[in-house]
Scaffold this motif. Structure first.
Motif, short mmCIF file in Angstrom:
data_model
loop_
_atom_site.label_atom_id
_atom_site.label_comp_id
_atom_site.label_asym_id
_atom_site.label_seq_id
_atom_site.Cartn_x
_atom_site.Cartn_y
_atom_site.Cartn_z
N SER A 177 0.76 -1.12 0.08
CA SER A 177 -0.03 -0.17 0.03
C SER A 177 0.75 1.25 -0.11
O SER A 177 2.04 1.25 0.23
CB SER A 177 -0.91 -0.01 1.31
OG SER A 177 -0.18 0.07 2.30
N PRO A 178 0.40 2.39 -0.19
CA PRO A 178 1.31 3.60 -0.24
C PRO A 178 1.68 3.83 1.00
O PRO A 178 2.81 4.46 1.09
CB PRO A 178 -0.05 4.74 -0.55
CG PRO A 178 -1.06 3.97 -1.33
CD PRO A 178 -1.16 2.57 -0.92
N ALA A 179 1.07 3.51 2.24
CA ALA A 179 1.48 3.70 3.59
C ALA A 179 2.57 2.89 3.75
O ALA A 179 3.46 3.25 4.56
CB ALA A 179 0.65 3.52 4.55
N GLU A 180 2.85 1.66 3.16
CA GLU A 180 3.99 0.68 3.20
C GLU A 180 5.25 0.85 2.32
O GLU A 180 6.11 0.38 2.59
CB GLU A 180 3.57 -0.70 3.32
CG GLU A 180 2.45 -0.92 4.21
CD GLU A 180 1.75 -2.41 3.96
OE1 GLU A 180 1.75 -2.83 2.84
OE2 GLU A 180 1.06 -3.03 4.72
N GLN A 181 4.97 1.49 1.34
CA GLN A 181 5.80 1.51 0.23
C GLN A 181 7.15 2.28 0.48
O GLN A 181 7.92 1.88 0.08
CB GLN A 181 5.22 2.33 -1.00
CG GLN A 181 6.05 2.17 -2.12
CD GLN A 181 5.16 2.72 -3.47
OE1 GLN A 181 4.21 3.34 -3.31
NE2 GLN A 181 5.91 2.30 -4.65
N ARG A 182 7.05 3.37 1.47
CA ARG A 182 8.35 3.89 1.76
C ARG A 182 9.26 2.90 2.55
O ARG A 182 10.41 2.87 2.19
CB ARG A 182 8.06 5.11 2.73
CG ARG A 182 9.37 5.92 3.26
CD ARG A 182 9.09 7.18 3.91
NE ARG A 182 10.22 8.05 3.54
CZ ARG A 182 9.99 9.36 3.36
NH1 ARG A 182 8.82 9.88 3.19
NH2 ARG A 182 11.18 9.97 3.02
N ARG A 183 8.82 2.22 3.36
CA ARG A 183 9.49 1.29 4.26
C ARG A 183 9.98 -0.02 3.38
O ARG A 183 10.99 -0.26 3.50
CB ARG A 183 8.71 0.95 5.52
CG ARG A 183 9.46 -0.24 6.52
CD ARG A 183 9.15 -0.04 7.65
NE ARG A 183 10.06 -0.52 8.65
CZ ARG A 183 11.09 -0.28 9.07
NH1 ARG A 183 11.63 0.75 8.84
NH2 ARG A 183 11.95 -1.26 9.80
N GLY A 193 12.82 1.37 1.15
CA GLY A 193 13.82 1.84 2.19
C GLY A 193 14.49 0.63 2.86
O GLY A 193 15.24 -0.35 2.21
N PRO A 194 14.54 0.46 4.14
CA PRO A 194 15.15 -0.20 5.09
C PRO A 194 14.73 -1.86 4.87
O PRO A 194 15.48 -2.59 5.26
CB PRO A 194 14.69 0.18 6.61
CG PRO A 194 13.56 1.12 6.42
CD PRO A 194 13.53 1.54 4.82
N ASP A 195 13.53 -1.93 4.39
CA ASP A 195 12.93 -3.48 4.20
C ASP A 195 13.35 -3.95 2.93
O ASP A 195 13.09 -5.27 2.78
CB ASP A 195 11.55 -3.51 4.49
CG ASP A 195 11.08 -3.17 5.89
OD1 ASP A 195 12.08 -3.35 6.82
OD2 ASP A 195 9.95 -2.95 6.15
N SER A 243 2.38 -0.85 -5.33
CA SER A 243 3.33 -1.71 -5.84
C SER A 243 2.92 -3.04 -5.47
O SER A 243 1.81 -3.48 -4.42
CB SER A 243 4.72 -1.44 -5.23
OG SER A 243 5.16 -0.27 -5.60
N VAL A 244 3.67 -4.24 -5.79
CA VAL A 244 3.52 -5.73 -5.54
C VAL A 244 4.81 -6.13 -5.33
O VAL A 244 5.79 -5.76 -5.95
CB VAL A 244 2.53 -6.37 -6.69
CG1 VAL A 244 1.09 -5.92 -6.74
CG2 VAL A 244 3.21 -6.53 -7.90
N ARG A 245 4.82 -6.94 -4.30
CA ARG A 245 5.97 -7.87 -4.01
C ARG A 245 5.84 -9.22 -4.36
O ARG A 245 4.94 -9.91 -3.67
CB ARG A 245 6.54 -7.50 -2.75
CG ARG A 245 7.74 -8.22 -2.26
CD ARG A 245 8.11 -8.29 -0.89
NE ARG A 245 8.59 -6.96 -0.64
CZ ARG A 245 8.14 -6.44 0.77
NH1 ARG A 245 7.30 -6.91 1.50
NH2 ARG A 245 8.71 -4.97 0.93
N ILE A 246 6.49 -9.65 -5.26
CA ILE A 246 6.34 -11.06 -6.01
C ILE A 246 7.50 -11.85 -5.43
O ILE A 246 8.55 -11.83 -5.97
CB ILE A 246 6.31 -10.91 -7.44
CG1 ILE A 246 5.19 -9.97 -8.10
CG2 ILE A 246 6.44 -12.25 -7.87
CD1 ILE A 246 5.42 -9.65 -9.42
#
Length: 169
Positions: free
Chosen positions: A109-115, A118-120, A136-139
């Protein structure tokens, strides 16, 4: 070398999506957002106006002829990236991944995208990010021979892409 690693490379005479002859199950072009257009146009006109004020003749109108079309072409060029699912393969630009190597798909989600970017973010991950696309999606990949743990791909339709990827494999 793993088969999925070979699939992600873009060497040889394979220009990518132009080769695919099958029917696309999912297709999205990541055009540049509307908010990216005014700033380059205003900057091009201001730079051309500054040159126009200082030089008469051809040098007065030449910057308009060069800079304004360039300010239109750059956002078009930035929006050339396609995300497609064709013939049991995920295509992101020229890179492709057979769907049989997909283990799990996670919506970012947009709220999770920065993390997550970045660090993750794992340095070995395959990343295609467009800053004007908020989701985005993480596959996650299921190939022990592939050093790439997952792909992170920007998409405006993450839920639909997730459904297609999980259904098609």
């Amino acid at each position: 070398m793993s088969e999925s690693v070979e699939a992600a490379t873009t060497s040889g005479d394979t220009p990518g999506q132009a080769n695919s002859e099958g029917q696309a199950v999912f297709r999205e072009r990541l055009y540049a957002s509307r908010w990216t257009w005014p700033l380059p146009l205003v900057a091009a006109v201001l730079m051309a106006a500054q040159v126009h004020m200082g030089y008469p003749g051809v040098r007065a109108w030449l910057p308009y002829v060069v800079l304004v079309p360039l300010a239109v072409v750059v956002p078009l060029w930035l929006g050339r990236l396609k995300v497609e699912v064709v013939d049991d393969e995920l295509w992101v630009g020229d890179a492709h991944l057979p769907l049989r190597f997909i283990d799990e798909v996670e919506v970012i989600s947009p709220a999770e995208q920065r993390r997550s970017l970045g660090p993750d973010l794992d340095p070995a991950a395959f990343l295609v990010h467009r800053s004007w696309v908020r989701t985005s999606v993480r596959i996650w990949l299921d190939d022990p021979d592939d050093p790439t743990p997952y792909w992170v791909v920007s998409t405006r339709k993450p839920e639909r892409l997730k459904a297609v990827l999980l259904r098609e494999r």
